[in-house]
Motif scaffolding. Structure first.
Motif, PDB file in Angstrom:
ATOM      1  N   ASP A  18      -3.261   6.198  16.116  1.00  0.00           N
ATOM      2  CA  ASP A  18      -2.325   5.142  15.556  1.00  0.00           C
ATOM      3  C   ASP A  18      -1.240   5.734  14.783  1.00  0.00           C
ATOM      4  O   ASP A  18      -1.245   5.836  13.451  1.00  0.00           O
ATOM      5  N   PHE A  19       0.101   6.359  15.186  1.00  0.00           N
ATOM      6  CA  PHE A  19       0.548   7.242  14.655  1.00  0.00           C
ATOM      7  C   PHE A  19       1.530   6.142  13.550  1.00  0.00           C
ATOM      8  O   PHE A  19       2.113   6.761  12.655  1.00  0.00           O
ATOM      9  N   SER A  20       1.504   4.941  13.794  1.00  0.00           N
ATOM     10  CA  SER A  20       2.211   3.994  12.903  1.00  0.00           C
ATOM     11  C   SER A  20       1.383   3.789  11.860  1.00  0.00           C
ATOM     12  O   SER A  20       2.002   2.978  10.721  1.00  0.00           O
ATOM     13  N   ASN A  21       0.098   3.996  11.748  1.00  0.00           N
ATOM     14  CA  ASN A  21      -0.817   3.523  10.391  1.00  0.00           C
ATOM     15  C   ASN A  21      -1.631   4.927  10.432  1.00  0.00           C
ATOM     16  O   ASN A  21      -2.751   4.857  10.598  1.00  0.00           O
ATOM     17  N   LEU A  22      -1.085   5.935   9.558  1.00  0.00           N
ATOM     18  CA  LEU A  22      -2.137   6.955   9.413  1.00  0.00           C
ATOM     19  C   LEU A  22      -2.552   7.094   8.240  1.00  0.00           C
ATOM     20  O   LEU A  22      -2.084   7.239   6.936  1.00  0.00           O
ATOM     21  N   PRO A  23      -3.900   6.880   7.742  1.00  0.00           N
ATOM     22  CA  PRO A  23      -4.453   7.195   6.533  1.00  0.00           C
ATOM     23  C   PRO A  23      -4.340   8.391   6.104  1.00  0.00           C
ATOM     24  O   PRO A  23      -4.329   9.502   7.038  1.00  0.00           O
ATOM     25  N   PHE A  24      -4.196   8.684   4.653  1.00  0.00           N
ATOM     26  CA  PHE A  24      -4.008  10.268   4.195  1.00  0.00           C
ATOM     27  C   PHE A  24      -5.825  10.795   4.457  1.00  0.00           C
ATOM     28  O   PHE A  24      -6.598  10.379   3.939  1.00  0.00           O
ATOM     29  N   PRO A 166       2.657   8.715   4.437  1.00  0.00           N
ATOM     30  CA  PRO A 166       2.776   8.589   2.630  1.00  0.00           C
ATOM     31  C   PRO A 166       1.293   8.783   1.897  1.00  0.00           C
ATOM     32  O   PRO A 166       0.633   7.816   2.191  1.00  0.00           O
ATOM     33  N   TYR A 167       1.224   9.506   0.742  1.00  0.00           N
ATOM     34  CA  TYR A 167       0.242   9.754  -0.049  1.00  0.00           C
ATOM     35  C   TYR A 167       0.159   8.455  -0.994  1.00  0.00           C
ATOM     36  O   TYR A 167      -0.868   7.618  -1.052  1.00  0.00           O
ATOM     37  N   TYR A 168       1.218   8.270  -1.712  1.00  0.00           N
ATOM     38  CA  TYR A 168       1.186   7.012  -2.523  1.00  0.00           C
ATOM     39  C   TYR A 168       2.307   5.858  -2.047  1.00  0.00           C
ATOM     40  O   TYR A 168       3.474   6.454  -1.877  1.00  0.00           O
ATOM     41  N   ALA A 169       1.810   4.869  -1.855  1.00  0.00           N
ATOM     42  CA  ALA A 169       3.002   3.952  -0.983  1.00  0.00           C
ATOM     43  C   ALA A 169       3.772   3.378  -2.123  1.00  0.00           C
ATOM     44  O   ALA A 169       4.999   2.799  -1.806  1.00  0.00           O
ATOM     45  N   LYS A 170       3.409   3.298  -3.242  1.00  0.00           N
ATOM     46  CA  LYS A 170       4.175   2.676  -4.557  1.00  0.00           C
ATOM     47  C   LYS A 170       4.176   3.530  -5.721  1.00  0.00           C
ATOM     48  O   LYS A 170       3.352   4.404  -5.748  1.00  0.00           O
ATOM     49  N   PRO A 171       4.990   3.343  -6.833  1.00  0.00           N
ATOM     50  CA  PRO A 171       5.101   3.892  -7.841  1.00  0.00           C
ATOM     51  C   PRO A 171       3.620   3.907  -8.698  1.00  0.00           C
ATOM     52  O   PRO A 171       3.129   2.828  -8.426  1.00  0.00           O
ATOM     53  N   ILE A 172       3.279   4.977  -9.289  1.00  0.00           N
ATOM     54  CA  ILE A 172       1.827   5.110 -10.114  1.00  0.00           C
ATOM     55  C   ILE A 172       1.979   4.956 -11.646  1.00  0.00           C
ATOM     56  O   ILE A 172       2.980   5.170 -12.260  1.00  0.00           O
ATOM     57  N   LYS A 173       0.871   4.827 -12.055  1.00  0.00           N
ATOM     58  CA  LYS A 173       0.570   4.402 -13.443  1.00  0.00           C
ATOM     59  C   LYS A 173      -0.300   5.469 -14.054  1.00  0.00           C
ATOM     60  O   LYS A 173      -1.437   5.688 -13.369  1.00  0.00           O
ATOM     61  N   VAL A 301       4.690  14.429  -2.127  1.00  0.00           N
ATOM     62  CA  VAL A 301       6.164  14.927  -1.810  1.00  0.00           C
ATOM     63  C   VAL A 301       6.865  14.572  -3.413  1.00  0.00           C
ATOM     64  O   VAL A 301       6.676  15.450  -4.204  1.00  0.00           O
ATOM     65  N   VAL A 302       7.210  13.380  -3.583  1.00  0.00           N
ATOM     66  CA  VAL A 302       7.776  13.111  -5.048  1.00  0.00           C
ATOM     67  C   VAL A 302       7.013  11.495  -5.176  1.00  0.00           C
ATOM     68  O   VAL A 302       7.357  10.669  -4.455  1.00  0.00           O
ATOM     69  N   SER A 303       6.568  11.394  -6.234  1.00  0.00           N
ATOM     70  CA  SER A 303       5.766  10.049  -6.651  1.00  0.00           C
ATOM     71  C   SER A 303       6.621   9.691  -7.913  1.00  0.00           C
ATOM     72  O   SER A 303       6.544  10.269  -9.093  1.00  0.00           O
ATOM     73  N   ASN A 304       6.981   8.351  -7.830  1.00  0.00           N
ATOM     74  CA  ASN A 304       7.823   7.546  -8.830  1.00  0.00           C
ATOM     75  C   ASN A 304       6.446   7.234  -9.753  1.00  0.00           C
ATOM     76  O   ASN A 304       5.396   6.684  -9.301  1.00  0.00           O
ATOM     77  N   ILE A 305       6.815   7.126 -11.354  1.00  0.00           N
ATOM     78  CA  ILE A 305       5.886   6.920 -12.015  1.00  0.00           C
ATOM     79  C   ILE A 305       6.521   5.591 -12.907  1.00  0.00           C
ATOM     80  O   ILE A 305       7.553   5.702 -13.415  1.00  0.00           O
ATOM     81  N   ASP A 306       5.693   4.567 -13.012  1.00  0.00           N
ATOM     82  CA  ASP A 306       6.416   3.327 -13.669  1.00  0.00           C
ATOM     83  C   ASP A 306       5.858   2.811 -14.858  1.00  0.00           C
ATOM     84  O   ASP A 306       6.346   2.377 -15.606  1.00  0.00           O
ATOM     85  N   LYS A 307       4.406   3.550 -15.149  1.00  0.00           N
ATOM     86  CA  LYS A 307       3.964   3.376 -16.492  1.00  0.00           C
ATOM     87  C   LYS A 307       3.194   4.743 -16.961  1.00  0.00           C
ATOM     88  O   LYS A 307       2.572   5.300 -16.153  1.00  0.00           O
TER      89      LYS A 307
END
Ligand SMILES: Cc1ncc(COP(=O)(O)O)c(C=O)c1O
Length: 352
Positions: A18-24, A166-173, A301-307
């Motif tokens: 399922d190419f719309s839902n690829l786990p890493f 994507p590896y991280y779906a959201k910003p990381i702490k 790729v690039v992972s935003n960091i929020d904390k």
């Protein structure tokens, strides 16, 4: 070019994905590239259906850590051309890692020849959506069946390919670690050796139990200077200037790091590669000048960091400030899928 013997699978599993839902990291494509090092030379390069390995329990890689690997990505253009990004840099880094771990280097025709042939063969496995790609995992293991600490005389080189989202779906702490260390100058931190990752698991587990996604590693002498995060190099924006730890032999010479520096410099930003201490960041955050932090690596790729936390100090970053990180992320993703022209000449078609 080397002669690569290709044995095709009779049972492709492509239609099950399922190419719309690829786990890493969970789905491998149909084929893998394999070559053996024996009698002082690399031989028998071949592409085969992915299969299990049969190893004697005394296989040296299982005991003494002679394992190295790379992580790369292939993408595909709208008109179906499979692309490889900065493949020579990955090949060079693989050989640097191998050299440090007392393993044989791999000539270009085996490493790059095998990689190109495999990616070309598996091009239907390359996902097309932004942020997705075919992750490539070249690795080498010591295969002598021998109990005793010495370099192996025989090795296996394998390339796997995995369609990934994507590896991280959201910003990381992040938790800046002040007890455990990842690597020390003079050690093997700048090699992509399996042991570096094994050693990081326990402190990372402790950090996750406290609600963090990753550990930010500090230097092993004073727990002061920033090193890197999990599988990413790190960037901080202080006073509008972009800072990243200099390569000191303990951190990985990241290829995404190199790309980010080149992109930012080309766009007119000032980038400084230098030692960065956790205390200068704490001071800058108090002064309101430390505005953004992000990780850069092939997988994420690039992972935003929020904390970012260090002992009892907590630094939060507003999502509105994710400017530089998003610029680098969009540029790399755009180059990768061909929507931004490759003025850098980083991408080349995989040759079958
Ligand atoms: C420890 C470590 N640091 C940094 C990186 C980022 O390197 P690259 O951008 O070449 O993937 C990786 C991933 O390969 C890594 O494993």
């Amino acid at each position: 070019m080397i002669d690569i013997k290709i044995t095709r699978t009779s049972k492709s599993t492509l239609h099950e994905v399922d190419f719309s839902n690829l786990p890493f990291g969970k789905i491998t494509s149909d084929h893998m590239f394999v070559a053996d090092y024996k009698d002082g030379k690399w031989q028998n390069p071949r592409i085969e259906p992915v299969h299990e390995l049969s190893l004697h329990p005394s296989t040296m890689a299982l005991h003494y850590g002679q394992t190295v690997f790379e992580g790369m990505k292939a993408s595909i253009t709208e008109d179906g051309v499979p692309l490889l990004m900065r493949q020579e840099l990955h090949w060079e880094r693989f050989n640097k890692s191998a050299h440090r771990m007392c393993m044989p280097e791999i000539p270009a025709d085996i490493f790059l020849g095998g990689l190109n042939a495999l990616v070309y063969l598996e091009k239907d496995w390359i996902p097309k959506s932004v942020g997705s790609s075919l992750y490539l995992r070249p690795f080498m293991i010591a295969t002598d069946a021998f109990i005793g600490v010495a370099p192996s005389t025989e090795y296996k080189f394998i390339i796997l390919t995995l369609p990934v989202g994507p590896y991280y779906a959201k910003p990381i702490k992040l938790l800046a670690e002040h007890k455990y260390v990842r690597a020390v100058r003079g050690g093997v931190g700048e090699a992509k050796n399996g042991g570096n990752y094994g050693g990081s698991l326990y402190p990372s587990k402790l950090a996750r139990e406290k609600g963090f996604d990753q550990v930010l590693w500090l230097d092993a002498f004073n727990y002061e200077e920033l090193q890197e995060v999990g599988t990413m190099n790190i960037f901080c924006v202080v006073n509008g200037k972009i800072l990243t730890p200099s390569l000191d032999g303990a951190i990985l010479d990241g290829i995404t790091r190199k790309c980010a520096i080149e992109i930012l410099k080309r766009k007119g930003f000032e980038v400084e590669e230098r030692p960065i201490t956790i205390h200068e960041l704490i001071d800058a955050h108090k002064a309101g000048t430390f505005t953004e932090m992000f990780g850069a690596g092939t997988a994420a790729v690039v992972s935003n960091i929020d904390k970012l936390c260090y002992k009892d100090v907590e630094m939060n970053f507003s999502h509105d400030n994710f400017v530089i990180s998003n610029l680098v992320k969009n540029e790399i993703n755009g180059l990768r899928n061909g929507s931004i022209p490759d003025v850098y000449h980083w991408f080349v078609p995989a040759k079958g």
